[in-house]
Design an enzyme around this catalytic site. Structure first.
Site, PDB file in Angstrom:
ATOM      1  N   GLY A  33      54.122 -23.979   5.733  1.00 26.76           N
ATOM      2  CA  GLY A  33      54.438 -24.168   7.151  1.00 26.76           C
ATOM      3  C   GLY A  33      55.347 -23.060   7.655  1.00 26.76           C
ATOM      4  O   GLY A  33      55.718 -22.152   6.906  1.00 26.76           O
ATOM      5  N   SER A  34      55.717 -23.132   8.917  1.00 25.31           N
ATOM      6  CA  SER A  34      56.484 -22.034   9.513  1.00 25.31           C
ATOM      7  C   SER A  34      57.907 -21.968   8.954  1.00 25.31           C
ATOM      8  O   SER A  34      58.454 -20.875   8.749  1.00 25.31           O
ATOM      9  CB  SER A  34      56.509 -22.173  11.035  1.00 25.31           C
ATOM     10  OG  SER A  34      57.008 -23.433  11.417  1.00 25.31           O
ATOM     11  N   ASP A  85      60.794 -27.122   0.990  1.00 27.74           N
ATOM     12  CA  ASP A  85      59.691 -27.278   1.946  1.00 27.74           C
ATOM     13  C   ASP A  85      60.209 -27.896   3.241  1.00 27.74           C
ATOM     14  O   ASP A  85      61.262 -28.536   3.266  1.00 27.74           O
ATOM     15  CB  ASP A  85      58.601 -28.175   1.328  1.00 27.74           C
ATOM     16  CG  ASP A  85      57.272 -28.062   2.063  1.00 27.74           C
ATOM     17  OD1 ASP A  85      57.154 -27.283   3.025  1.00 27.74           O
ATOM     18  OD2 ASP A  85      56.320 -28.768   1.646  1.00 27.74           O
ATOM     19  N   GLY A  86      59.447 -27.716   4.292  1.00 28.46           N
ATOM     20  CA  GLY A  86      59.748 -28.309   5.591  1.00 28.46           C
ATOM     21  C   GLY A  86      59.231 -29.729   5.676  1.00 28.46           C
ATOM     22  O   GLY A  86      58.800 -30.329   4.687  1.00 28.46           O
ATOM     23  N   ASP A  88      57.579 -32.778   8.857  1.00 27.56           N
ATOM     24  CA  ASP A  88      57.237 -33.107  10.246  1.00 27.56           C
ATOM     25  C   ASP A  88      58.199 -34.142  10.806  1.00 27.56           C
ATOM     26  O   ASP A  88      58.458 -34.154  12.007  1.00 27.56           O
ATOM     27  CB  ASP A  88      55.789 -33.603  10.313  1.00 27.56           C
ATOM     28  CG  ASP A  88      54.833 -32.520   9.869  1.00 27.56           C
ATOM     29  OD1 ASP A  88      54.830 -31.450  10.497  1.00 27.56           O
ATOM     30  OD2 ASP A  88      54.130 -32.712   8.864  1.00 27.56           O
ATOM     31  N   GLY A  99      52.515 -32.899   6.109  1.00 28.06           N
ATOM     32  CA  GLY A  99      51.063 -32.733   6.167  1.00 28.06           C
ATOM     33  C   GLY A  99      50.545 -32.240   7.499  1.00 28.06           C
ATOM     34  O   GLY A  99      49.338 -32.141   7.688  1.00 28.06           O
ATOM     35  N   GLY A 101      50.488 -29.375   8.342  1.00 27.57           N
ATOM     36  CA  GLY A 101      49.725 -28.177   7.985  1.00 27.57           C
ATOM     37  C   GLY A 101      48.621 -28.459   6.984  1.00 27.57           C
ATOM     38  O   GLY A 101      48.032 -27.528   6.420  1.00 27.57           O
ATOM     39  N   GLU A 107      51.660 -30.340  -1.792  1.00 29.43           N
ATOM     40  CA  GLU A 107      53.112 -30.445  -1.572  1.00 29.43           C
ATOM     41  C   GLU A 107      53.685 -31.608  -2.385  1.00 29.43           C
ATOM     42  O   GLU A 107      54.738 -31.488  -3.023  1.00 29.43           O
ATOM     43  CB  GLU A 107      53.400 -30.651  -0.080  1.00 29.43           C
ATOM     44  CG  GLU A 107      53.084 -29.429   0.763  1.00 29.43           C
ATOM     45  CD  GLU A 107      53.159 -29.653   2.259  1.00 29.43           C
ATOM     46  OE1 GLU A 107      53.231 -28.645   2.983  1.00 29.43           O
ATOM     47  OE2 GLU A 107      53.134 -30.802   2.718  1.00 29.43           O
TER      48      GLU A 107
HETATM   49  C1  5RP Z   1      52.604 -28.718   5.942  1.00 24.69           C
HETATM   50  C2  5RP Z   1      53.867 -29.466   6.106  1.00 24.69           C
HETATM   51  C3  5RP Z   1      54.996 -28.757   6.794  1.00 24.69           C
HETATM   52  O1  5RP Z   1      56.116 -28.819   5.983  1.00 24.69           O
HETATM   53  C4  5RP Z   1      55.278 -29.446   8.093  1.00 24.69           C
HETATM   54  O2  5RP Z   1      54.080 -29.519   8.850  1.00 24.69           O
HETATM   55  C5  5RP Z   1      56.363 -28.739   8.887  1.00 24.69           C
HETATM   56  O3  5RP Z   1      55.872 -27.521   9.347  1.00 24.69           O
HETATM   57  P1  5RP Z   1      56.769 -26.490  10.145  1.00 24.69           P
HETATM   58  O4  5RP Z   1      57.795 -25.976   9.195  1.00 24.69           O
HETATM   59  O5  5RP Z   1      55.791 -25.431  10.583  1.00 24.69           O
HETATM   60  O6  5RP Z   1      57.390 -27.207  11.322  1.00 24.69           O
HETATM   61  O7  5RP Z   1      54.020 -30.586   5.704  1.00 24.69           O
HETATM   62  O8  5RP Z   1      51.603 -29.524   5.394  1.00 24.69           O
END
Ligand code: 5RP
Length: 221
Positions: A33-34, A85-86, A88, A99, A101, A107
């Site tokens: 993710g970003s 990791d990030g 949502d 999820g 992304g 993950e």
């Molecule tokens: C990808 C994820 C990401 O961690 C989640 O979507 C957050 O994304 P971002 O850092 O772009 O806000 O779970 O599957």
């Protein structure tokens, strides 16, 4: 600071958090993710301090490799020290929805293996009750209708994410409209539906550490 600057700030805070733990043979688990992308870019600046990474998606693997960071198959490593990791959404118990992304299954696998899970998020992801963000569910393609009907019975509104194929060759159904008051129970219940590969609730195994970025800086929970 705008949302991207907050994401950068928490990514940098994650580097500061993990750096003292790194050794020459350390494998770092890297999310998707970003926010995770900012983390990867900072990680590249200290790539001499650890061995390499395992990635939770093909996209993150490519980004890591583009920085010259070795990427290992998870099956070939004995130990993943930390997974960053990030998310949502996160609640105060550090239970997450992930999820957005579509990388939730890999993950969750890397998070399960890692000794420590560090979640990095901007404050827009903080909620008291999970579920405003639609819950992603990875599904074997032939089970799409069956799983959709089963998810409907849980009281939510399942929506097929058009045009998305996961790194594992599966589809995503997003479950809208649930206020998730018992995340561990729901995570378990959805996993029991035949055809479900994984769902985006990280509740049975929540984050160990949350670095949350807001106007007053990065707070550690
Ligand atoms: C990808 C994820 C990401 O961690 C989640 O979507 C957050 O994304 P971002 O850092 O772009 O806000 O779970 O599957």
């Amino acid at each position: 600071m705008d949302q991207n600057q907050l994401k950068q700030a928490v990514a940098k805070a994650a580097i500061d958090y993990i750096q003292p733990k790194l050794e020459a043979d350390t494998i770092v688990g890297v999310g998707t993710g970003s926010t995770a992308n900012y983390f990867i870019d900072y990680l590249a600046q200290i790539k001499g301090l650890f061995d390499g990474a395992v990635a939770s998606s093909e996209a993150s693997a490519e980004r890591l490799k583009s920085h010259g960071i070795p990427v290992y198959d998870l099956n070939t490593v004995d130990r993943v020290l930390v997974y960053v990791d990030g998310a949502d959404e996160t609640n105060p118990n550090k239970q997450l929805i992930k999820g957005g992304g579509a990388a939730l299954t890999r993950e969750k696998i890397v998070a399960a293996v890692a000794e420590e899970f560090v979640c990095i998020a901007d404050e827009s992801k903080w909620v008291e009750t999970l579920g405003a963000f639609p819950l992603p569910v990875e599904v074997i393609p032939m089970a799409r209708s069956h799983v959709g009907r089963a998810l409907l019975k849980l009281g939510g509104n399942p929506v097929y994410r058009q045009g998305v194929v996961t790194d594992n060759g599966n589809i995503i159904i997003d479950l809208h409209g649930l206020a998730i008051t018992d995340p561990v129970a729901l995570e378990t219940e959805i996993n029991q539906i035949v055809g479900v590969v994984c769902n985006g609730l990280f509740a049975a195994r929540p984050a160990d550490v949350l670095l949350l970025g807001g106007a007053e800086g990065v707070k550690q929970f």
